[in-house]
Write a protein that holds these residues in place. Structure first.
Motif, mmCIF file in Angstrom:
data_model
loop_
_atom_site.group_PDB
_atom_site.id
_atom_site.type_symbol
_atom_site.label_atom_id
_atom_site.label_comp_id
_atom_site.label_asym_id
_atom_site.label_seq_id
_atom_site.Cartn_x
_atom_site.Cartn_y
_atom_site.Cartn_z
ATOM 1 N N MET A 1 -15.493 -5.545 30.601
ATOM 2 C CA MET A 1 -15.969 -4.700 29.506
ATOM 3 C C MET A 1 -16.392 -3.335 30.030
ATOM 4 N N ARG A 2 -17.060 -3.348 31.208
ATOM 5 C CA ARG A 2 -17.512 -2.094 31.788
ATOM 6 C C ARG A 2 -16.334 -1.190 32.137
ATOM 7 N N ASN A 3 -15.268 -1.822 32.746
ATOM 8 C CA ASN A 3 -14.086 -1.035 33.086
ATOM 9 C C ASN A 3 -13.442 -0.445 31.836
ATOM 10 N N SER A 4 -13.412 -1.251 30.768
ATOM 11 C CA SER A 4 -12.832 -0.783 29.513
ATOM 12 C C SER A 4 -13.630 0.390 28.958
ATOM 13 N N SER A 5 -14.956 0.295 29.064
ATOM 14 C CA SER A 5 -15.812 1.376 28.580
ATOM 15 C C SER A 5 -15.584 2.651 29.379
ATOM 16 N N ASN A 6 -15.466 2.490 30.712
ATOM 17 C CA ASN A 6 -15.210 3.664 31.551
ATOM 18 C C ASN A 6 -13.881 4.324 31.205
ATOM 19 N N THR A 7 -12.872 3.475 30.953
ATOM 20 C CA THR A 7 -11.560 3.999 30.588
ATOM 21 C C THR A 7 -11.620 4.769 29.277
ATOM 22 N N SER A 8 -12.347 4.215 28.304
ATOM 23 C CA SER A 8 -12.479 4.878 27.011
ATOM 24 C C SER A 8 -13.189 6.216 27.151
ATOM 25 N N GLU A 9 -14.252 6.246 27.983
ATOM 26 C CA GLU A 9 -14.964 7.505 28.193
ATOM 27 C C GLU A 9 -14.071 8.541 28.871
ATOM 28 N N ALA A 10 -13.235 8.075 29.830
ATOM 29 C CA ALA A 10 -12.334 8.995 30.524
ATOM 30 C C ALA A 10 -11.311 9.575 29.556
ATOM 31 N N LEU A 11 -10.801 8.717 28.659
ATOM 32 C CA LEU A 11 -9.818 9.192 27.691
ATOM 33 C C LEU A 11 -10.434 10.195 26.732
ATOM 34 N N ARG A 12 -11.701 9.917 26.322
ATOM 35 C CA ARG A 12 -12.371 10.846 25.415
ATOM 36 C C ARG A 12 -12.632 12.188 26.103
ATOM 37 N N ALA A 13 -12.821 12.156 27.449
ATOM 38 C CA ALA A 13 -13.114 13.380 28.187
ATOM 39 C C ALA A 13 -11.887 14.279 28.313
ATOM 40 N N LEU A 14 -10.694 13.697 28.203
ATOM 41 C CA LEU A 14 -9.480 14.501 28.284
ATOM 42 C C LEU A 14 -9.380 15.427 27.078
ATOM 43 N N ARG A 15 -8.911 16.634 27.328
ATOM 44 C CA ARG A 15 -8.715 17.580 26.235
ATOM 45 C C ARG A 15 -7.290 17.480 25.711
ATOM 46 N N GLN A 16 -7.131 17.732 24.448
ATOM 47 C CA GLN A 16 -5.818 17.843 23.837
ATOM 48 C C GLN A 16 -5.452 19.328 23.776
ATOM 49 N N VAL A 17 -4.181 19.602 23.567
ATOM 50 C CA VAL A 17 -3.746 20.991 23.472
ATOM 51 C C VAL A 17 -4.501 21.706 22.360
ATOM 52 N N ALA A 18 -4.729 21.020 21.249
ATOM 53 C CA ALA A 18 -5.421 21.633 20.110
ATOM 54 C C ALA A 18 -6.873 21.972 20.418
ATOM 55 N N ASP A 19 -7.439 21.407 21.482
ATOM 56 C CA ASP A 19 -8.829 21.703 21.843
ATOM 57 C C ASP A 19 -8.973 23.024 22.591
ATOM 58 N N LEU A 20 -7.885 23.570 23.073
ATOM 59 C CA LEU A 20 -7.958 24.795 23.878
ATOM 60 C C LEU A 20 -8.234 26.004 22.988
ATOM 61 N N PRO A 21 -8.933 27.012 23.517
ATOM 62 C CA PRO A 21 -9.188 28.219 22.719
ATOM 63 C C PRO A 21 -7.884 28.928 22.381
ATOM 64 N N CYS A 22 -7.896 29.637 21.253
ATOM 65 C CA CYS A 22 -6.672 30.286 20.768
ATOM 66 C C CYS A 22 -7.037 31.631 20.155
ATOM 67 N N PRO A 23 -6.308 32.689 20.464
ATOM 68 C CA PRO A 23 -6.588 33.984 19.826
ATOM 69 C C PRO A 23 -6.254 33.926 18.341
ATOM 70 N N PRO A 24 -6.970 34.700 17.521
ATOM 71 C CA PRO A 24 -6.675 34.686 16.082
ATOM 72 C C PRO A 24 -5.279 35.221 15.799
ATOM 73 N N GLY A 25 -4.662 34.647 14.779
ATOM 74 C CA GLY A 25 -3.321 35.071 14.399
ATOM 75 C C GLY A 25 -3.171 35.095 12.898
ATOM 76 N N LEU A 26 -1.927 35.013 12.430
ATOM 77 C CA LEU A 26 -1.623 35.049 11.006
ATOM 78 C C LEU A 26 -1.226 33.671 10.513
ATOM 79 N N PRO A 27 -1.395 33.381 9.224
ATOM 80 C CA PRO A 27 -0.897 32.113 8.684
ATOM 81 C C PRO A 27 0.603 31.983 8.923
ATOM 82 N N LEU A 28 1.042 30.792 9.226
ATOM 83 C CA LEU A 28 2.441 30.447 9.479
ATOM 84 C C LEU A 28 2.963 31.074 10.774
ATOM 85 N N LEU A 29 2.888 32.395 10.916
ATOM 86 C CA LEU A 29 3.417 33.051 12.111
ATOM 87 C C LEU A 29 2.579 32.770 13.349
ATOM 88 N N GLY A 30 1.297 32.541 13.173
ATOM 89 C CA GLY A 30 0.421 32.366 14.328
ATOM 90 C C GLY A 30 0.307 33.673 15.102
#
Length: 484
Positions: A1-30
């Motif tokens: 259970m402990r290993n599973s919990s550690n794995t879950s915490e590690a996965l939550r710590a990973l960032r997704q591409v959508a989490d990265l900062p992004c400069p403001p843009g336009l609708p649709l065009l970005g």
């Protein structure tokens, strides 16, 4: 259970591409309208300074991740072509333009083509080719001598492009087009349209040019027709020489490609041979010429210009051009100046990659096929890599490694790329830089006819100066010169 919990915490710590900062843009065009410009690299660098890296862009809903980490770029480059590839639209655009050669080709087609290019541009081959290099540099001197006598302003980028095309053609194709002797229209004019078009089309989300031809697209089509005619004529003349003057070994890259193409089961077509001829013409003309041009912004300044002149005169003696290959060793200063200039003005300002599988880089989960941009200049201007990075210091490239005071990490210098697909023409480029610049400063005083701050950086696939006008005045040389 402990290993599973550690794995879950590690996965939550990973960032997704959508989490990265992004400069403001336009609708649709970005951010599309902000990067399809000839100042693309400057915009990307400004966002990197404001947002930190990695950050992301949005192009019509598609993400692009931007990095400045030179060590990560090196690591990714070492894992090509099995885990990463270049930006896929680049190959598509070059394929339909008929110039998808070694630079952009991927997969099993890459290795045999790479081997032939490496042989053509090897140090022994360039050494044996040196007499021709010398003669072409002598022609460049004669061109500048005429300009000095007339008192005319020389646009150096154009002359350097003539010089590099003559060298590339003579070395790789067995024909010297002698564009240095010509005035007016030369092969460089249609070539100049190609790379800017490649850059704009690879960044455009919809291939409009397949359905609607704008005036600039019609000009590009005309240029491509002219260039492909030129390339096919080169190939035809090479075949005729192979038939009429057979040799045991190919005399240059084009003959080697044609021999491979005619080998049963090679899988190579005339179109692929032509694409590689096209690629070498583009690469040979553009990158080295622009690097030489950027170097003049720094090399023409006092007291560096006088030091270059003294070094060249001591190395060349009574000669106009370095007389032999061995003499190039005395011209290390010239390569150092080019290298330091490229640290401030990298011709390859942006590199592009895509992972072929899902990867995790610096704690960011990146799906296969995601576009990644790597910016060259920020890492080369980072004090962690180079001491006093804002100081133009050629000595950092001349001192022994253990004599450096402060940081000096050559791995952060990415002008020629890295890994298995490092630029095969880097030695030829260095030889041309030593030859052309030593000839220039040994024989001429060079006056830059514009404030360097007014010269604009332009993204045209490579990063180039918009103008480098100079006035040349002949230096007095020893009267005993034999002009050998």
């Amino acid at each position: 259970m402990r290993n599973s919990s550690n794995t879950s915490e590690a996965l939550r710590a990973l960032r997704q591409v959508a989490d990265l900062p992004c400069p403001p843009g336009l609708p649709l065009l970005g951010n599309l309208h902000q990067i399809i410009t000839r100042k693309q690299h400057l915009t990307l660098e400004r966002w990197a300074a404001d947002l930190g890296t990695p950050y992301r862009l949005r192009i019509c809903g598609k993400p692009i991740i931007v990095w400045t980490d030179a060590e990560l770029c090196q690591a990714i480059s070492r894992e090509r072509p099995h885990r990463y590839r270049r930006f896929a639209p680049l190959e598509t655009v070059l394929e339909e333009m008929g110039c998808n050669g070694l630079f952009s080709v991927e997969g099993v087609a890459w290795e045999p083509q790479r081997k032939l290019v490496m042989q053509a541009l090897s140090i022994p081959n360039i050494k044996s080719f040196y007499p021709t290099l010398h003669d072409i540099t002598q022609r460049l001197h004669a061109r500048w001598q005429r300009a000095a006598a007339r008192g005319t302003t020389v646009e150096m980028t154009e002359d350097f492009k003539r010089y590099t095309v003559d060298i590339t053609s003579a070395l790789a194709f067995g024909e010297d087009p002698r564009t240095l002797d010509a005035e007016g229209s030369v092969i460089q004019e249609p070539l100049a349209l190609i790379l800017p078009t490649v850059m704009s089309r690879t960044n455009t989300p919809f291939p409009y040019w397949r359905y609607l031809k704008l005036p600039r697209d019609r000009r590009v089509e005309q240029a491509l027709t002219e260039l492909h005619r030129y390339v096919r004529q080169l190939m035809q003349r090479a075949r005729e020489r192979m038939q009429n003057e057979p040799t045991e070994h190919p005399r240059h890259f084009l003959e080697a490609m044609l021999r491979l193409r005619d080998t049963p089961g090679s899988g190579l077509s005339d179109d692929q041979v032509a694409a590689n001829v096209f690629t070498l013409l583009l690469a040979g003309e553009d990158t080295t010429a622009n690097s030489l041009s950027w170097t003049l912004l720094y090399a023409t300044q006092a007291p560096l210009q006088q030091r270059l002149a003294d070094t060249a005169r001591a190395a060349l003696g009574t000669h106009t051009v370095c007389p032999d290959y061995a003499g190039l060793k005395a011209l290390d200063l010239f390569e150092a100046v080019c290298t330091e200039a490229s640290r401030f003005r990298p011709v390859a300002a942006v590199s592009t990659f895509e992972p072929l599988e899902d990867v995790c880089l610096q704690n960011v989960q990146i799906p296969a096929g995601t576009t990644m941009f790597f910016l060259s200049r920020p890492s080369m201007q980072d004090e962690r890599h180079f001491a006093e990075p804002q100081t133009f210091d050629v000595e950092r490239w001349l001192r022994e490694r253990d004599a450096h005071s402060g940081a000096h990490d050559p791995r952060a210098y990415l002008q020629f790329g890295a890994g298995p697909r490092v630029c095969p023409g880097r030695h030829l480029a260095n030889v041309q830089m030593r030859l052309a610049l030593s000839m220039l400063f040994a024989n001429f005083d060079v006056e830059l006819m514009i404030d360097p701050a007014q010269i604009k950086e332009t993204s045209a696939f490579t990063m180039m100066p918009d103008t480098v006008p100079v006035r040349l005045t002949e230096r007095r040389r020893p009267t005993s010169s034999l002009n050998a």
